[in-house]
Design an enzyme around this catalytic site. Structure first.
Site, PDB file in Angstrom:
ATOM      1  N   ARG A   1     -12.992  -3.150   8.140  1.00  0.00           N
ATOM      2  CA  ARG A   1     -13.821  -4.114   8.874  1.00  0.00           C
ATOM      3  C   ARG A   1     -13.356  -4.259  10.328  1.00  0.00           C
ATOM      4  NH1 ARG A   1     -12.534  -8.762   4.627  1.00  0.00           N
ATOM      5  NH2 ARG A   1     -12.446  -6.920   3.330  1.00  0.00           N
TER       6      ARG A   1
ATOM      7  N   LYS B   1     -17.524   4.123   8.731  1.00  0.00           N
ATOM      8  CA  LYS B   1     -16.070   3.919   8.599  1.00  0.00           C
ATOM      9  C   LYS B   1     -15.425   5.255   8.284  1.00  0.00           C
ATOM     10  CE  LYS B   1     -12.579   1.865   5.481  1.00  0.00           C
ATOM     11  NZ  LYS B   1     -12.285   0.936   4.369  1.00  0.00           N
TER      12      LYS B   1
ATOM     13  N   LYS C   1      -0.736  -0.286  -0.358  1.00  0.00           N
ATOM     14  CA  LYS C   1      -1.413  -0.234  -1.668  1.00  0.00           C
ATOM     15  C   LYS C   1      -0.393   0.132  -2.742  1.00  0.00           C
ATOM     16  CE  LYS C   1      -6.079   1.175  -0.196  1.00  0.00           C
ATOM     17  NZ  LYS C   1      -6.832  -0.001  -0.635  1.00  0.00           N
TER      18      LYS C   1
ATOM     19  N   ASP D   1     -11.789   7.301   1.844  1.00  0.00           N
ATOM     20  CA  ASP D   1     -12.102   6.185   2.726  1.00  0.00           C
ATOM     21  C   ASP D   1     -12.807   6.605   4.021  1.00  0.00           C
ATOM     22  OD1 ASP D   1     -12.081   3.450   2.551  1.00  0.00           O
ATOM     23  OD2 ASP D   1     -10.212   3.185   3.661  1.00  0.00           O
TER      24      ASP D   1
HETATM   25  N1  BES Z   1     -10.711   1.312   1.403  1.00  0.00           N
HETATM   26  C1  BES Z   1     -10.551   0.101   0.711  1.00  0.00           C
HETATM   27  C2  BES Z   1     -11.704  -0.206  -0.259  1.00  0.00           C
HETATM   28  C3  BES Z   1     -11.892   0.738  -1.416  1.00  0.00           C
HETATM   29  C4  BES Z   1     -11.384   0.429  -2.655  1.00  0.00           C
HETATM   30  C5  BES Z   1     -12.635   1.891  -1.272  1.00  0.00           C
HETATM   31  C6  BES Z   1     -11.589   1.273  -3.722  1.00  0.00           C
HETATM   32  C7  BES Z   1     -12.836   2.735  -2.336  1.00  0.00           C
HETATM   33  C8  BES Z   1     -12.322   2.430  -3.561  1.00  0.00           C
HETATM   34  C9  BES Z   1     -10.441  -1.049   1.685  1.00  0.00           C
HETATM   35  O1  BES Z   1      -9.912  -0.763   2.923  1.00  0.00           O
HETATM   36  C10 BES Z   1      -9.577  -2.085   1.058  1.00  0.00           C
HETATM   37  O2  BES Z   1      -8.430  -1.822   0.836  1.00  0.00           O
HETATM   38  N2  BES Z   1     -10.180  -3.234   0.766  1.00  0.00           N
HETATM   39  C11 BES Z   1      -9.497  -4.309   0.135  1.00  0.00           C
HETATM   40  C12 BES Z   1      -9.855  -5.564   0.889  1.00  0.00           C
HETATM   41  C13 BES Z   1      -8.943  -6.706   0.620  1.00  0.00           C
HETATM   42  C14 BES Z   1      -7.575  -6.470   1.177  1.00  0.00           C
HETATM   43  C15 BES Z   1      -9.549  -7.924   1.253  1.00  0.00           C
HETATM   44  C16 BES Z   1      -9.970  -4.413  -1.311  1.00  0.00           C
HETATM   45  O3  BES Z   1     -11.111  -4.065  -1.612  1.00  0.00           O
HETATM   46  O4  BES Z   1      -9.183  -4.806  -2.144  1.00  0.00           O
HETATM   47 ZN    ZN Z   2     -10.143   1.231   3.564  1.00  0.00          ZN
HETATM   48 ZN    ZN Z   3      -7.753  -0.830   2.968  1.00  0.00          ZN
END
Ligand code: BES
Ligand code: ZN
Ligand code: ZN
Length: 469
Positions: free
Chosen positions: A319, A233, A245, A256
Site C-alpha cells: 500500500r 504492485k 514474515k 508479490d
Molecule cells: N504480499 C502480502 C499479501 C499476500 C499474502 C499476498 C498472501 C499473497 C498471498 C502483503 O504485503 C502483506 O504482507 N500483507 C499483510 C498486511 C498486514 C501486515 C496488515 C497481510 O495480508 O497479512
Molecule cells: Zn506484499
Molecule cells: Zn507484505
C-alpha cells in the site's frame, strides 16, 4: 504449441468434446462405457484416432476446463498433429473458449527443470461447421491468441524466482514489451523517487541491493475514446521487511509482483486488440528486504501528496508503494476516465473470498457493474467488498495522518483499500477501483485451466473491461 485455423495437413488425433456421449456413435459409446468413461468433466480417453473429453455443459468455463483436461492428456503423448473442431453437432461454442482451454491449459513452467515434459504440438481448429464467417473467426483467433500469450507471459514472469527477477528485470521486460508494441516507456530509479517526494515507495525498497524502479508505459492511439490508468504492485520479493514474515508465509512471495505483471500483460495486448483507448500502465517495482538502512516500524514517512504515514508493519508495504504510484499517476495524467490499481495486497482477501476470486473495492457502483460484466466475459472471478466508516477509523494514528496497518486483522482487505483511498484525488474518487489479486494470482496446486504457480489474473479481466468501453 503452435495453433492454426483449418490447417490442411493430416492429423493424428481428433479431440471430441462430449457431454454424456453426445456426438458419439453407438459403437463409440459402448467402447467408452466399457473403459469407464461417462462423458463428464475431468475425463479424457483415447479410442482409436479420437480423444474423447467429458463435458458438463456448454458454458465458456465448461469448455475451457474440459479442453484443458484433453490437452493435458495429449501433452504426455507423442502425438504431434491434433485436431479440434469448433462445432460439434449439438451446440456452437466460442473459438475464444476453445483457444484459452488449449493455450492456458497446456502451460507448463519448466525453465528450471532438467527434464522438460512439454513437446512441440501442431494444433488445428477446424471451423468449417461454424455458423460464423471466416473473417470474424480469424479476428477472434488473432485476439484470443494475443490474450492467451499475454497471460502465459505473465505466468512466466510471476513464476521466475526472485534471484532472477528483480526491479531492473521488470524494467527491462517493460522495455521489451514497449518495443514490440510501439508503446512509450519511461523508467525512473531511486534518485527520482527521492527528489520527487515519493518517500513511501522509496522506503520500502531501500534495504534491497536491487534499485527500485518506477515504470510508466503508455499506449496512445490517435483519437482515444477514453483514458485509463492501471497501477500495479511490483514487489519482486516480499520478505516482510523488519516485520519479517514467518518461514512458511515467506514461501511463494515471488508472487508479490503479480499486479505489476498483470499490467505488463494488459499492455502487451492493446495493440493486437486495436483498442481505441489511451492506456497508462504504471508499475512500482521494489524488493522488500531487511538491512541496516531498512525502513522501520515507528518510522513516519511522507508520501508524494504530502500525507504522513506511521509505519506499524513493514509487511504492509504494498500500500505504501501504491500510494506514491497512484499520486504520480494522477499528477501526470489529467483527464483520467478510469483508474485501477491491481495488487497482491492482503491475505485477508484470500480468507474472505477464497483463493480463486479477485477482491474488488471502490466507491463507484457503475464501475463495479462494468467489472462484473468483464468478469463474466473473461471467466475471471470477482467479489466485491464494501467500505464503511468504522473500518476507516482503524487507520487512525496518534503520531501521523494515518498508519499503514491495523491492530486487528478483521476487515483488513478493506482497510488496505481504505488506506489507498487517502491517495485518490477528490475528482477521481468515482473513477477508481482497487483489485486485490492475492489469491487469484498464484496457487501451489492446479485449478481449472490454471497450472501450478502464477495464473495471469487480471489480464483477461482488465482487457475485457477495456473492450467494453
Ligand atoms: N504480499 C502480502 C499479501 C499476500 C499474502 C499476498 C498472501 C499473497 C498471498 C502483503 O504485503 C502483506 O504482507 N500483507 C499483510 C498486511 C498486514 C501486515 C496488515 C497481510 O495480508 O497479512
Ligand atoms: Zn506484499
Ligand atoms: Zn507484505
Amino acid at each position: 504449441m503452435h495453433i492454426e485455423l483449418n490447417r490442411k495437413e493430416k492429423f493424428e488425433i481428433e479431440v471430441v468434446l462430449t457431454k454424456r456421449f453426445k456426438n458419439c456413435t453407438q459403437e463409440e459409446k459402448e467402447n467408452l462405457r466399457f473403459i469407464g468413461f461417462s462423458g463428464r468433466e475431468g475425463e479424457a480417453e483415447f479410442i482409436g484416432k479420437k480423444l474423447f473429453v467429458g463435458l458438463d455443459g456448454y458454458g465458456s468455463e465448461d469448455i475451457k476446463i474440459a479442453v484443458n483436461y484433453g490437452i493435458q492428456k495429449l501433452q504426455k503423448t507423442k502425438f504431434q498433429n491434433i485436431l479440434f473442431r469448433l462445432v460439434e453437432s449439438s451446440r456452437e461454442y466460442l473459438l475464444k473458449d476453445l483457444m484459452e482451454g488449449i493455450l492456458l491449459g497446456s502451460y507448463i513452467f519448466e525453465k528450471y527443470k532438467s527434464n522438460k515434459i512439454s513437446k512441440a504440438k501442431e494444433i488445428s481448429i477446424d471451423t468449417t461447421h461454424s455458423k460464423k464467417d471466416l473473417t470474424t473467426l480469424e479476428k477472434e483467433f488473432k485476439e484470443s491468441l494475443s490474450i492467451s500469450k499475454s497471460v502465459n507471459m505473465v505466468r512466466d514472469i510471476v513464476n521466475t524466482p526472485p534471484q532472477d527477477f528483480f526491479p531492473k528485470t521488470m524494467a527491462e521486460k517493460a522495455e521489451e514489451i514497449a518495443e514490440k508494441n510501439s508503446l512509450q516507456c519511461k523508467i525512473y530509479g531511486e534518485e527520482y523517487l527521492i527528489t520527487n517526494g515519493m518517500h513511501a515507495m522509496e522506503s520500502v525498497g531501500r534495504a534491497s541491493v536491487h534499485e527500485s524502479q518506477l515504470i510508466h508505459l503508455t499506449y496512445k492511439p490517435k483519437n482515444p475514446k477514453k483514458v485509463v490508468v492501471i497501477v500495479g504492485k511490483g514487489v519482486t520479493y516480499d520478505s516482510g521487511g523488519l516485520s519479517l514474515k514467518s518461514p512458511n508465509a515467506m514461501v511463494s512471495m515471488k508472487c508479490d509482483k503479480s499486479g505489476a505483471c498483470a499490467v505488463l500483460g494488459v499492455m502487451n495486448s492493446l495493440k493486437d486488440l486495436n483498442l481505441n483507448i489511451e492506456v497508462h500502465g504504471i508499475i512500482g517495482a521494489v524488493e522488500n528486504m531487511v538491512g541496516g538502512d531498512a525502513f522501520k516500524p515507528d518510522d513516519i514517512i511522507t508520501a508524494k501528496n504530502g500525507k504522513t504515514v506511521e509505519v506499524k508493519s513493514t509487511d504492509a508495504e504494498g500500500r505504501l508503494v501504491l500510494a506514491d504510484v497512484l499520486c504520480y499517476a494522477q499528477e501526470r495524467i489529467k483527464n483520467i476516465d478510469y483508474i485501477f490499481d491491481i495488487a497482491t495486497l492482503t491475505g485477508a482477501t484470500i480468507i474472505g473470498l477464497g483463493e480463486y476470486t479477485t477482491g474488488v473495492m471502490g466507491h463507484s457502483k457503475k464501475c463495479k457493474k462494468r467489472v462484473q460484466k468483464a468478469s463474466k466475459s473473461s471467466g475471471e472471478l470477482v467479489g466485491f467488498l464494501p467500505f464503511n466508516r468504522y473500518l476507516k477509523k482503524m487507520l487512525h494514528s496518534n503520531a501521523a495522518d494515518m498508519q499503514n496497518s491495523t491492530q486487528s486483522k478483521a476487515g483488513s482487505a478493506i482497510t488496505a483499500a481504505m488506506f489507498l483511498d487517502n491517495f485518490i484525488e477528490k475528482k477521481n474518487k468515482k473513477k477508481w477501483l482497487h483489485l486485490d489479486i492475492a489469491g487469484a494470482s498464484y496457487r501451489d496446486k492446479n485449478w481449472g485451466y490454471n497450472p501450478y504457480g502464477g495464473t495471469g489474473a487480471g489480464v483477461r479481466l482488465l482487457l475485457e473491461f477495456l473492450r467494453s468501453l
